[in-house]
Design a protein around this motif. Sequence first.
Motif, PDB file in Angstrom:
ATOM      1  N   UNK A   6      33.840  34.903  42.655  1.00  0.00           N
ATOM      2  CA  UNK A   6      34.156  35.373  41.304  1.00  0.00           C
ATOM      3  C   UNK A   6      35.250  34.508  40.688  1.00  0.00           C
ATOM      4  N   UNK A   7      36.274  34.189  41.470  1.00  0.00           N
ATOM      5  CA  UNK A   7      37.353  33.334  40.975  1.00  0.00           C
ATOM      6  C   UNK A   7      36.828  31.944  40.597  1.00  0.00           C
ATOM      7  N   UNK A   8      35.944  31.388  41.382  1.00  0.00           N
ATOM      8  CA  UNK A   8      35.338  30.083  41.081  1.00  0.00           C
ATOM      9  C   UNK A   8      34.527  30.115  39.802  1.00  0.00           C
ATOM     10  N   UNK A   9      33.768  31.185  39.594  1.00  0.00           N
ATOM     11  CA  UNK A   9      32.963  31.323  38.370  1.00  0.00           C
ATOM     12  C   UNK A   9      33.881  31.447  37.152  1.00  0.00           C
ATOM     13  N   UNK A  10      34.933  32.248  37.283  1.00  0.00           N
ATOM     14  CA  UNK A  10      35.862  32.423  36.161  1.00  0.00           C
ATOM     15  C   UNK A  10      36.537  31.102  35.806  1.00  0.00           C
ATOM     16  N   UNK A  12      35.401  28.099  36.355  1.00  0.00           N
ATOM     17  CA  UNK A  12      34.378  27.215  35.780  1.00  0.00           C
ATOM     18  C   UNK A  12      34.134  27.547  34.312  1.00  0.00           C
ATOM     19  N   UNK A  13      34.050  28.829  34.003  1.00  0.00           N
ATOM     20  CA  UNK A  13      33.827  29.253  32.611  1.00  0.00           C
ATOM     21  C   UNK A  13      35.013  28.843  31.747  1.00  0.00           C
ATOM     22  N   UNK A  14      36.227  29.061  32.213  1.00  0.00           N
ATOM     23  CA  UNK A  14      37.422  28.699  31.447  1.00  0.00           C
ATOM     24  C   UNK A  14      37.477  27.190  31.216  1.00  0.00           C
ATOM     25  N   UNK A  15      37.165  26.415  32.239  1.00  0.00           N
ATOM     26  CA  UNK A  15      37.193  24.962  32.100  1.00  0.00           C
ATOM     27  C   UNK A  15      36.130  24.482  31.119  1.00  0.00           C
ATOM     28  N   UNK A  16      34.933  25.063  31.174  1.00  0.00           N
ATOM     29  CA  UNK A  16      33.864  24.620  30.276  1.00  0.00           C
ATOM     30  C   UNK A  16      34.178  24.992  28.827  1.00  0.00           C
ATOM     31  N   UNK A  17      34.800  26.147  28.615  1.00  0.00           N
ATOM     32  CA  UNK A  17      35.160  26.555  27.255  1.00  0.00           C
ATOM     33  C   UNK A  17      36.234  25.632  26.693  1.00  0.00           C
ATOM     34  N   UNK A  18      37.221  25.281  27.509  1.00  0.00           N
ATOM     35  CA  UNK A  18      38.288  24.416  27.013  1.00  0.00           C
ATOM     36  C   UNK A  18      37.780  23.007  26.730  1.00  0.00           C
ATOM     37  N   UNK A  19      36.831  22.517  27.510  1.00  0.00           N
ATOM     38  CA  UNK A  19      36.280  21.185  27.279  1.00  0.00           C
ATOM     39  C   UNK A  19      35.422  21.177  26.015  1.00  0.00           C
ATOM     40  N   UNK A  20      34.657  22.246  25.795  1.00  0.00           N
ATOM     41  CA  UNK A  20      33.790  22.282  24.616  1.00  0.00           C
ATOM     42  C   UNK A  20      34.591  22.481  23.336  1.00  0.00           C
ATOM     43  N   UNK A  21      35.801  23.008  23.434  1.00  0.00           N
ATOM     44  CA  UNK A  21      36.619  23.243  22.245  1.00  0.00           C
ATOM     45  C   UNK A  21      37.273  21.976  21.737  1.00  0.00           C
ATOM     46  N   UNK A  22      37.320  20.941  22.550  1.00  0.00           N
ATOM     47  CA  UNK A  22      37.947  19.701  22.123  1.00  0.00           C
ATOM     48  C   UNK A  22      37.009  18.954  21.187  1.00  0.00           C
TER      49      UNK A  22
END
Length: 95
Positions: A6-10, A12-22
């Motif tokens: 669960x921690x790994x999925x969370x 991953x989601x946070x990292x993908x959101x921050x990368x897409x926001x740039x």
Amino acid sequence: MKKILVLGIILTVIASVSVSAQVPEARFRHHRHGEITHFERRRLHHDDFRYHMARRREFRDGFRGRHERRHLAMMRMHDRRESYRFNHNNRRRLI
């Protein structure tokens, strides 16, 4: 094991959101119709303030002379001309 998954999925989601926001940084973009720079906006605001102060001065004594009406009409014409010129120039605007 579930906690690690669960921690790994969370993460991953946070990292993908921050990368897409740039958003890729662009130095200049083409001036679109109706966009004015900060300086131009300040200039128009200052001219508008001057017009309203002159109008208040004109109405203060209760008599509108021909010279006062002509002066306000010229100020209004100048403001419209400046606004059109600022909106239709070919300059580029910084983001």
